[in-house]
Design an enzyme around this catalytic site. Structure first.
Site, PDB file in Angstrom:
ATOM      1  N   THR A 166      -4.182   3.137  12.032  1.00 46.19           N
ATOM      2  CA  THR A 166      -3.461   4.394  11.544  1.00 46.19           C
ATOM      3  C   THR A 166      -2.273   4.216  10.887  1.00 46.19           C
ATOM      4  O   THR A 166      -1.636   5.114  10.299  1.00 46.19           O
ATOM      5  CB  THR A 166      -2.611   5.030  13.053  1.00 46.19           C
ATOM      6  OG1 THR A 166      -1.919   3.899  13.757  1.00 46.19           O
ATOM      7  CG2 THR A 166      -3.759   5.729  13.800  1.00 46.19           C
TER       8      THR A 166
ATOM      9  N   SER B  81       9.203  -6.884  -5.243  1.00 43.06           N
ATOM     10  CA  SER B  81       9.888  -8.174  -5.522  1.00 43.06           C
ATOM     11  C   SER B  81       8.522  -9.244  -5.531  1.00 43.06           C
ATOM     12  O   SER B  81       7.847  -9.067  -4.256  1.00 43.06           O
ATOM     13  CB  SER B  81      10.794  -8.760  -4.348  1.00 43.06           C
ATOM     14  OG  SER B  81      10.618  -9.949  -4.196  1.00 43.06           O
TER      15      SER B  81
ATOM     16  N   ILE C  66      -2.037   3.274   7.335  1.00 41.22           N
ATOM     17  CA  ILE C  66      -2.176   3.977   6.066  1.00 41.22           C
ATOM     18  C   ILE C  66      -2.313   5.506   6.320  1.00 41.22           C
ATOM     19  O   ILE C  66      -1.754   6.303   5.710  1.00 41.22           O
ATOM     20  CB  ILE C  66      -3.744   3.370   5.298  1.00 41.22           C
ATOM     21  CG1 ILE C  66      -3.561   1.882   5.097  1.00 41.22           C
ATOM     22  CG2 ILE C  66      -3.881   4.170   4.006  1.00 41.22           C
ATOM     23  CD1 ILE C  66      -4.602   1.191   4.512  1.00 41.22           C
TER      24      ILE C  66
ATOM     25  N   ILE D 264       8.864 -11.507  -2.414  1.00 41.90           N
ATOM     26  CA  ILE D 264       8.721 -11.069  -0.979  1.00 41.90           C
ATOM     27  C   ILE D 264       7.085 -10.472  -0.888  1.00 41.90           C
ATOM     28  O   ILE D 264       7.066  -9.681  -1.635  1.00 41.90           O
ATOM     29  CB  ILE D 264       9.628  -9.804  -0.603  1.00 41.90           C
ATOM     30  CG1 ILE D 264      11.116 -10.625  -0.801  1.00 41.90           C
ATOM     31  CG2 ILE D 264       9.337  -9.527   0.969  1.00 41.90           C
ATOM     32  CD1 ILE D 264      12.090  -9.499  -0.705  1.00 41.90           C
TER      33      ILE D 264
ATOM     34  N   LYS E 235     -17.147   3.097   7.379  1.00 47.49           N
ATOM     35  CA  LYS E 235     -16.597   3.023   8.650  1.00 47.49           C
ATOM     36  C   LYS E 235     -16.648   4.339   9.366  1.00 47.49           C
ATOM     37  O   LYS E 235     -16.316   5.303   9.160  1.00 47.49           O
ATOM     38  CB  LYS E 235     -14.918   2.713   8.817  1.00 47.49           C
ATOM     39  CG  LYS E 235     -14.669   2.663  10.412  1.00 47.49           C
ATOM     40  CD  LYS E 235     -12.914   2.354  10.383  1.00 47.49           C
ATOM     41  CE  LYS E 235     -12.441   2.463  11.670  1.00 47.49           C
ATOM     42  NZ  LYS E 235     -11.241   2.495  11.674  1.00 47.49           N
TER      43      LYS E 235
ATOM     44  N   GLU F   6      -6.079   1.900  16.132  1.00 46.29           N
ATOM     45  CA  GLU F   6      -6.753   2.942  15.926  1.00 46.29           C
ATOM     46  C   GLU F   6      -6.687   2.979  14.303  1.00 46.29           C
ATOM     47  O   GLU F   6      -6.900   3.993  13.690  1.00 46.29           O
ATOM     48  CB  GLU F   6      -6.460   3.993  16.565  1.00 46.29           C
ATOM     49  CG  GLU F   6      -7.370   4.247  17.806  1.00 46.29           C
ATOM     50  CD  GLU F   6      -8.492   4.720  17.911  1.00 46.29           C
ATOM     51  OE1 GLU F   6      -9.031   4.876  16.820  1.00 46.29           O
ATOM     52  OE2 GLU F   6      -9.330   4.435  19.023  1.00 46.29           O
TER      53      GLU F   6
ATOM     54  N   THR G  12       0.989  -1.148   0.127  1.00 45.56           N
ATOM     55  CA  THR G  12       0.016  -0.017   0.102  1.00 45.56           C
ATOM     56  C   THR G  12       0.934   1.216  -0.031  1.00 45.56           C
ATOM     57  O   THR G  12       0.675   2.354  -0.680  1.00 45.56           O
ATOM     58  CB  THR G  12      -1.024   0.024   1.277  1.00 45.56           C
ATOM     59  OG1 THR G  12      -1.662  -1.200   1.218  1.00 45.56           O
ATOM     60  CG2 THR G  12      -1.907   1.191   1.146  1.00 45.56           C
TER      61      THR G  12
HETATM   62  C1  LIG Z   1      -1.565  -6.919  12.099  1.00 42.28           C
HETATM   63  C2  LIG Z   1      -1.636  -5.643  11.465  1.00 42.28           C
HETATM   64  C3  LIG Z   1      -2.804  -4.979  11.051  1.00 42.28           C
HETATM   65  C4  LIG Z   1      -2.766  -3.760  10.328  1.00 42.28           C
HETATM   66  N1  LIG Z   1      -3.951  -3.115  10.317  1.00 42.28           N
HETATM   67  C5  LIG Z   1      -4.126  -1.873   9.927  1.00 42.28           C
HETATM   68  C6  LIG Z   1      -5.162  -1.439   9.591  1.00 42.28           C
HETATM   69  O1  LIG Z   1      -6.377  -2.005   9.926  1.00 42.28           O
HETATM   70  N2  LIG Z   1      -5.445   0.000   9.245  1.00 42.28           N
HETATM   71  C7  LIG Z   1      -4.124   0.417   8.662  1.00 42.28           C
HETATM   72  O2  LIG Z   1      -4.199   1.680   8.132  1.00 42.28           O
HETATM   73  N3  LIG Z   1      -3.097  -0.212   8.597  1.00 42.28           N
HETATM   74  C8  LIG Z   1      -3.098  -1.154   9.333  1.00 42.28           C
HETATM   75  N4  LIG Z   1      -1.771  -1.862   9.174  1.00 42.28           N
HETATM   76  C9  LIG Z   1      -0.602  -1.280   8.775  1.00 42.28           C
HETATM   77  C10 LIG Z   1      -0.797  -1.659   7.304  1.00 42.28           C
HETATM   78  O3  LIG Z   1      -0.753  -3.065   6.831  1.00 42.28           O
HETATM   79  C11 LIG Z   1       0.397  -0.864   6.625  1.00 42.28           C
HETATM   80  O4  LIG Z   1       0.832   0.316   7.047  1.00 42.28           O
HETATM   81  C12 LIG Z   1       0.337  -1.020   5.199  1.00 42.28           C
HETATM   82  O5  LIG Z   1      -0.025  -2.153   4.462  1.00 42.28           O
HETATM   83  C13 LIG Z   1       1.554  -0.489   4.499  1.00 42.28           C
HETATM   84  O6  LIG Z   1       2.670  -1.464   4.234  1.00 42.28           O
HETATM   85  P1  LIG Z   1       4.105  -1.414   3.453  1.00 42.28           P
HETATM   86  O7  LIG Z   1       3.550  -0.823   1.935  1.00 42.28           O
HETATM   87  O8  LIG Z   1       4.744  -0.281   3.973  1.00 42.28           O
HETATM   88  O9  LIG Z   1       4.605  -2.519   3.531  1.00 42.28           O
HETATM   89  P2  LIG Z   1       4.292  -3.915   2.803  1.00 42.28           P
HETATM   90  O10 LIG Z   1       2.873  -4.362   2.421  1.00 42.28           O
HETATM   91  O11 LIG Z   1       5.186  -5.074   3.754  1.00 42.28           O
HETATM   92  O12 LIG Z   1       5.224  -3.887   1.575  1.00 42.28           O
HETATM   93  C14 LIG Z   1       6.706  -4.137   1.417  1.00 42.28           C
HETATM   94  C15 LIG Z   1       7.002  -4.237  -0.133  1.00 42.28           C
HETATM   95  O13 LIG Z   1       8.223  -4.285  -0.271  1.00 42.28           O
HETATM   96  C16 LIG Z   1       8.636  -5.032  -1.010  1.00 42.28           C
HETATM   97  N5  LIG Z   1      10.074  -5.695  -0.871  1.00 42.28           N
HETATM   98  C17 LIG Z   1      10.693  -5.809   0.262  1.00 42.28           C
HETATM   99  N6  LIG Z   1      11.904  -6.031   0.107  1.00 42.28           N
HETATM  100  C18 LIG Z   1      12.228  -5.863  -1.309  1.00 42.28           C
HETATM  101  C19 LIG Z   1      13.302  -6.051  -2.088  1.00 42.28           C
HETATM  102  N7  LIG Z   1      14.471  -6.583  -1.466  1.00 42.28           N
HETATM  103  N8  LIG Z   1      13.176  -5.821  -3.338  1.00 42.28           N
HETATM  104  C20 LIG Z   1      12.077  -5.250  -3.795  1.00 42.28           C
HETATM  105  N9  LIG Z   1      10.981  -5.419  -3.332  1.00 42.28           N
HETATM  106  C21 LIG Z   1      11.077  -5.525  -2.130  1.00 42.28           C
HETATM  107  C22 LIG Z   1       7.949  -6.094  -0.910  1.00 42.28           C
HETATM  108  O14 LIG Z   1       7.754  -7.078  -2.188  1.00 42.28           O
HETATM  109  C23 LIG Z   1       6.443  -5.678  -0.793  1.00 42.28           C
HETATM  110  O15 LIG Z   1       5.922  -5.253  -1.927  1.00 42.28           O
HETATM  111  C24 LIG Z   1      -1.770  -3.104   9.875  1.00 42.28           C
HETATM  112  C25 LIG Z   1      -0.427  -3.782  10.143  1.00 42.28           C
HETATM  113  C26 LIG Z   1      -0.375  -5.073  10.758  1.00 42.28           C
HETATM  114  C27 LIG Z   1       0.890  -5.577  10.833  1.00 42.28           C
END
Ligand SMILES: Cc1cc2nc3c(=O)[nH]c(=O)nc-3n(C[C@H](O)[C@H](O)[C@H](O)COP(=O)(O)OP(=O)(O)OC[C@H]3O[C@@H](n4cnc5c(N)ncnc54)[C@H](O)[C@@H]3O)c2cc1C
Length: 528
Positions: A366, A54, A368, A57, A93, A364, A26
């Site tokens: 937070t 990737s 996103i 991952i 929501k 809560e 996201t």
């Molecule tokens: C249990 C839980 C519940 C949650 N619930 C909520 C919620 O209800 N509401 C909310 O707002 N937020 C929530 N969150 C937080 C939310 O999930 C994240 O903020 C959001 O999904 C963003 O994640 P991200 O994109 O930062 O990381 P990720 O989704 O982990 O994405 C990481 C990306 O990096 C890539 N990557 C990693 N290493 C490499 C590499 N070496 N080379 C190339 N690509 C790589 C992966 O392929 C992936 O695409 C929750 C989190 C958790 C843990």
């Protein structure tokens, strides 16, 4: 395909032109969509943006409840609300219903309170809670939110916060969304790529720095090298660029927030459902709490728990009991969480957005919001290639503040609970590390209720603290001095004004499930 109407004027030599984003969760795709819309439609093509992700991952695969700020962000990235609902199996929501947070279940009356997205009224700047305390001693926490907001009435009636003629992103009351995280990512990706963002499916295997310690290039597994003026790290908890590549230290919040693990399970809806809840539920458990997020296509649930107080197997058993899936019909996703933050979210030519910069547990919703906040700050302080240290300083100061305030607000949920029935709750009640800021507010609120000038809120206001304070019956136990200034009749007047508004809103508000069905043309789109 969006037609290119205008091209951005040629950028000066010092301007940032090439941006590389690492990560396709996201954070990554929201960053790509946001940056490609940053200065309005005429700036199409202003940046050369490449996102590398990737497939080996995966994304974190959770993150499905939001706060109202997302409405603005969706507009910013050029989405219509109906597109969003249709493509992401989204639902409304109105807030969060908290169950069993104050007392052990089974100990007397139902233990429920709400943190709705409503604001509380004031009379002559005196917060409504004072009138409620003075006029309705002994009433339940739900009475408070029912009296002063329209949200809980809509929530209990399973209504959407919209009238039949409401415009996109406009409602009868403030609201946010639930959405399928995978479908949301896909929609953002489509929109970003329509705006010219390039996508590379490969793995970053090395981060190369120059002699100043800036990122010079990224090496990919297939041999390609990527250089850029600005690198955005959206690689999740790995924090590949900022924490690994630039060695930015991570400060854990494990002493302030005890939960460090989660289990997520999705269940299909029963075939013939008559209504759908327009709110998130957070139910306190033996070693943490469980979320319930009603999406259009499925019911998403999860258990956030402390691995210091239980193990994954026991937690899954406890959780499956709660959701009625003891036989294990639906698969469970186990997740390790890293709660805390860095000091420098922006270091040299690298910025961490999302989990790579920090995370506060999701009580809560937070996560996103932190992505949105990081992008809005970046828009305010967008650099040229010099990467002014002053811009970085302000950016980092604001982001630290947002994370720390959110940590305090989540900490407040735990430390105000009177539950003592498990070691987890006892440790929360007696052993949490509380920041000086929160300690000050806790002391202050022994003699007064929260009001607008008590602190400088960025995410959660005095009203949100008030909803929680009432929920935990943690209001001042001595008579607040402000009672001497109050005209008790103003409380009844406030309630009457809100009551009138509620009587207008409720009949106009449409049934959520009926509205969603109409958006989907009668069909439920299944998660991809
Ligand atoms: C249990 C839980 C519940 C949650 N619930 C909520 C919620 O209800 N509401 C909310 O707002 N937020 C929530 N969150 C937080 C939310 O999930 C994240 O903020 C959001 O999904 C963003 O994640 P991200 O994109 O930062 O990381 P990720 O989704 O982990 O994405 C990481 C990306 O990096 C890539 N990557 C990693 N290493 C490499 C590499 N070496 N080379 C190339 N690509 C790589 C992966 O392929 C992936 O695409 C929750 C989190 C958790 C843990």
């Amino acid at each position: 395909m969006v037609m290119v109407q205008h091209r951005a004027p040629k950028a000066p030599r010092s301007a940032v032109e090439r941006i590389v984003i690492v990560g396709g969760g996201t954070s990554g795709w929201l960053s790509a969509a946001f940056l490609s819309h940053m200065c309005g439609p005429d700036m199409l093509g202003r940046f050369d943006i490449t996102l590398v992700e990737s497939q080996d991952i995966g994304n974190i695969g959770v993150g499905e409840a939001t706060i109202p700020t997302l409405r603005k962000t969706l507009q910013k990235v050029g989405l219509t609300e109906s597109d969003f609902f249709r493509h992401c199996n989204a639902s409304f929501k109105l807030g969060i219903k908290f169950v069993d947070w104050h007392r052990k279940p089974g100990d007397g009356a139902e233990d429920v309170f709400w943190n709705p997205f409503g604001t509380l009224p004031t009379a002559w700047s005196i917060p409504a809670m004072n009138f409620w305390l003075a006029s309705f001693p002994g009433e339940s926490p739900e009475h408070f939110t029912d009296l002063f907001t329209a949200h809980t009435a809509l929530a209990k009636a399973m209504k959407a916060p919209k009238a039949a003629d409401s415009k996109d992103f406009d409602g009868l009351v403030a609201y946010a969304y639930h959405m399928d995280t995978h479908l949301f990512g896909r929609l953002l990706r489509e929109r970003a790529m329509e705006r010219g963002v390039k996508r590379i499916l490969d793995k970053v295997v090395a981060v190369e720095r120059d002699d100043r310690g800036w990122i010079e290039r990224l090496r990919l597994q297939e041999g390609q090298a990527l250089s850029a003026d600005l690198f955005i790290d959206c690689s999740g908890f790995r924090s590949l660029l900022l924490q690994q590549g630039l060695e930015e230290p991570f400060h854990s919040f494990e002493d302030s927030l005890l939960c460090d693990s989660a289990i997520a399970i999705s269940q299909p809806w029963p075939e013939h459902r008559a209504a759908m809840r327009p709110y998130t539920t957070a139910t306190a458990m033996d070693h943490g709490w469980a979320w319930n997020i009603p999406l259009y296509s499925r019911e998403a649930s999860g258990y956030v728990y402390s691995a210091k107080h239980t193990d994954a197997e026991q937690a899954e058993t406890e959780f499956r009991r709660l959701i009625g899936d003891e036989e294990g019909r639906n698969p469970a996703l186990h997740i390790k969480m890293k709660t805390g933050r860095v000091d420098h979210f922006w270091k040299n030519n690298c910025l961490a957005i999302g989990l790579s910069g920090g995370f506060i547990e999701p009580l809560e919703s937070t996560g996103i919001y932190m992505v949105e906040a990081g992008l809005r700050e970046l828009e305010q302080y967008f650099p040229d290639k010099v990467m002014s240290p002053h811009l970085q300083q302000l950016y980092n100061r604001h982001m630290r503040f947002i994370y720390d305030q959110t940590k305090d607000f989540i900490g407040y949920h735990y430390c105000m609970s009177e539950r003592e029935d498990t070691a987890f709750w006892r440790d929360n009640r007696h052993g949490l590390k509380i920041s000086d800021d929160l300690r000050f507010l806790l002391d202050l609120w022994r003699t007064k209720v929260p009001s607008a000038t008590d602190f400088t809120p960025r995410v959660f206001s005095q009203d949100h603290y008030s909803f929680l304070m009432v929920g935990h019956r943690a209001w001042p136990k001595v008579r607040p001095p402000v009672f001497d200034l109050m005209n008790p009749e103003d409380g009844a007047r406030l309630a009457e004004i809100i009551g009138r508004r509620k009587r207008e809103i409720l009949p106009k508000a449409i049934d959520q499930l009926a509205w969603l069905r109409s958006v989907h043309g009668g069909e439920s789109r299944l998660a991809g």
